[in-house]
Design an enzyme around this catalytic site. Structure first.
Site, PDB file in Angstrom:
ATOM      1  CD  GLN A  61      10.771  -7.175  -2.072  1.00 44.84           C
ATOM      2  OE1 GLN A  61      10.303  -7.627  -0.885  1.00 44.84           O
ATOM      3  NE2 GLN A  61      10.007  -6.552  -3.104  1.00 44.84           N
TER       4      GLN A  61
ATOM      5  CG  LEU B 231       8.559   8.014  -7.290  1.00 46.74           C
ATOM      6  CD1 LEU B 231       7.650   8.092  -7.830  1.00 46.74           C
ATOM      7  CD2 LEU B 231       8.957   9.381  -7.062  1.00 46.74           C
TER       8      LEU B 231
ATOM      9  CD  GLN C 257       8.320  -7.079   3.542  1.00 43.28           C
ATOM     10  OE1 GLN C 257       7.343  -8.363   3.331  1.00 43.28           O
ATOM     11  NE2 GLN C 257       8.559  -6.166   3.426  1.00 43.28           N
TER      12      GLN C 257
ATOM     13  CG  HIS D 259       3.559   0.641  -5.679  1.00 43.34           C
ATOM     14  ND1 HIS D 259       3.457   2.207  -4.448  1.00 43.34           N
ATOM     15  CD2 HIS D 259       3.835  -0.284  -4.853  1.00 43.34           C
ATOM     16  CE1 HIS D 259       4.269   1.694  -4.015  1.00 43.34           C
ATOM     17  NE2 HIS D 259       4.533   0.541  -3.993  1.00 43.34           N
TER      18      HIS D 259
ATOM     19  CG  HIS E 127       4.825   5.406  -4.707  1.00 47.80           C
ATOM     20  ND1 HIS E 127       5.890   4.325  -5.588  1.00 47.80           N
ATOM     21  CD2 HIS E 127       6.129   4.697  -3.275  1.00 47.80           C
ATOM     22  CE1 HIS E 127       6.684   3.322  -5.385  1.00 47.80           C
ATOM     23  NE2 HIS E 127       6.381   3.966  -3.663  1.00 47.80           N
TER      24      HIS E 127
ATOM     25  NE  ARG F 274      10.528   1.377   5.188  1.00 54.39           N
ATOM     26  CZ  ARG F 274      10.397   0.802   5.317  1.00 54.39           C
ATOM     27  NH1 ARG F 274      10.397  -0.284   3.570  1.00 54.39           N
ATOM     28  NH2 ARG F 274      10.021  -0.668   5.892  1.00 54.39           N
TER      29      ARG F 274
ATOM     30  N   GLY G  88       9.312  -3.712  -8.573  1.00 52.68           N
ATOM     31  CA  GLY G  88       9.804  -2.592  -9.030  1.00 52.68           C
ATOM     32  C   GLY G  88      11.469  -3.523  -8.111  1.00 52.68           C
TER      33      GLY G  88
ATOM     34  N   GLY H 169       0.662  -1.159   0.036  1.00 55.26           N
ATOM     35  CA  GLY H 169       0.500   0.046  -0.006  1.00 55.26           C
ATOM     36  C   GLY H 169       1.487   1.010   0.254  1.00 55.26           C
ATOM     37  CB  ALA H 170       1.970   3.950   1.373  1.00 53.96           C
TER      38      ALA H 170
HETATM   39  O1  PAF Z   1       8.053  -4.929  -1.941  1.00 53.54           O
HETATM   40  C1  PAF Z   1       6.897  -4.928  -1.455  1.00 53.54           C
HETATM   41  O2  PAF Z   1       6.285  -4.013  -1.181  1.00 53.54           O
HETATM   42  C2  PAF Z   1       6.870  -5.946   0.167  1.00 53.54           C
HETATM   43  O3  PAF Z   1       8.484  -6.476   0.402  1.00 53.54           O
HETATM   44  C3  PAF Z   1       6.425  -7.368  -0.881  1.00 53.54           C
HETATM   45  C4  PAF Z   1       6.572  -7.966  -2.421  1.00 53.54           C
HETATM   46  C5  PAF Z   1       4.991  -6.291  -1.105  1.00 53.54           C
HETATM   47  C6  PAF Z   1       6.151  -8.122   0.137  1.00 53.54           C
HETATM   48  O4  PAF Z   1       4.985  -8.236   1.341  1.00 53.54           O
END
Ligand code: PAF
Length: 282
Positions: free
Chosen positions: A155, A186, A63, A39, A36, A189, A149, A33-34
């Site tokens: 990740q 972007l 996480q 996304h 921008h 945070r 992203g 969420g949040a």
């Molecule tokens: O990148 C993120 O926003 C998070 O790490 C994800 C992949 C949604 C997992 O919670």
């Protein structure tokens, strides 16, 4: 847009909607969420390439370490829904923590080796949390394509390895980092930054740009590039470097020479906000 808060509702929506679609491609855009413009670019790409698009909003407690920003992580559900509607998302899956992790959840995904590198070194357990929630999500939604992203390069590496190791039948697509006009990558945070910190934060993208220029001018020796970057970084007060690494983009292990496609990744604390950024060597 259908909004599903439970796994049962998501599966029902998925099955009913997939029936009426012209092709087989189900695109998944996992987020916390949040939302921008970064996304938005993932949603757009998924919409262009897939018949059915499912977005996921879940601030995944697994996480976040106890000392991290889980409680204050920005939550902007209504605005997020507006963006998802604008981008033509078919289904939003927004479960509660109890729905994702009912009592008795004892299975966790460890992508050994990679999960302890870059952000995994500074945030122990972080990538176990990410890999576990994403593996569960892949099982629940069964996408054919999943969009992430490239800003979260570590990740992406962890999840690509997980997809290979666990034979998930899907394509993982990493989309380019979206930046503000001044170069800041972007991130949800960024909302934590004061006006002054926002200016200081530009040192991350400036450092990466400097490295890219040096590479373009012919310097590919990783130690030389790192030294140049450290010199530039130390010029910015109140920015505390976490890591600056020149690594293989799949294994996240350091390289000696920054060949085209090598990952140059940086993480730093600006005030109390930890930011990351990266680029792939030209
Ligand atoms: O990148 C993120 O926003 C998070 O790490 C994800 C992949 C949604 C997992 O919670």
């Amino acid at each position: 847009m259908h909004i599903a808060h439970t796994i049962a509702a998501l599966r029902h929506a998925r099955t009913t909607l997939a029936d009426g679609k012209p092709g087989p491609h189900l695109g998944l855009v996992p987020t916390m969420g949040a939302l921008h413009a970064g996304h938005r670019s993932l949603l757009r790409r998924a919409r262009q390439e897939c018949d059915l698009v499912v977005a996921f909003i879940f601030v995944n407690p697994l996480q976040f370490a106890p000392t991290e920003d889980l409680a204050r992580y920005p939550r902007t559900f209504e605005a997020d829904c507006r963006m998802l509607e604008e981008e033509g998302v078919d289904v939003l899956f927004a479960p509660t923590p109890e729905e994702m992790y009912p009592n008795g959840n004892n299975t966790f995904i460890h992508v050994t080796g990679i999960e302890g590198r870059l952000d995994g070194a500074s945030r122990p357990g972080h990538f176990t949390g990410v890999a576990t929630v994403v593996a569960k999500l892949f099982h629940i939604v069964a996408p054919t394509r999943a969009y992430f992203g490239q800003k979260d390069a570590a990740q992406v590496a962890v999840l690509r390895q997980m997809v290979r190791d666990l034979n998930f039948d899907l394509e993982l697509i990493a989309c380019p980092t979206v930046r503000d006009a001044d170069g800041l990558a972007l991130s949800s945070r960024n909302a934590y930054l004061s006006a002054d910190e926002r200016v200081r934060a530009l040192i991350l993208s400036r450092t990466l740009q400097r490295i890219a220029s040096s590479i373009a001018e012919g310097t590919r020796d990783a130690a030389t590039l790192r030294a140049e970057a450290h010199a530039l970084l130390s010029s910015e007060a109140d920015v505390v470097l976490d890591y600056l690494e020149i690594v293989d983009p799949d294994s996240l292990l350091p390289v000696v020479v920054a060949n085209p496609g090598t990952l140059i990744a940086i993480a730093a604390k600006v005030g109390s906000t930890r930011l990351i950024d990266n680029l792939l060597a030209p």
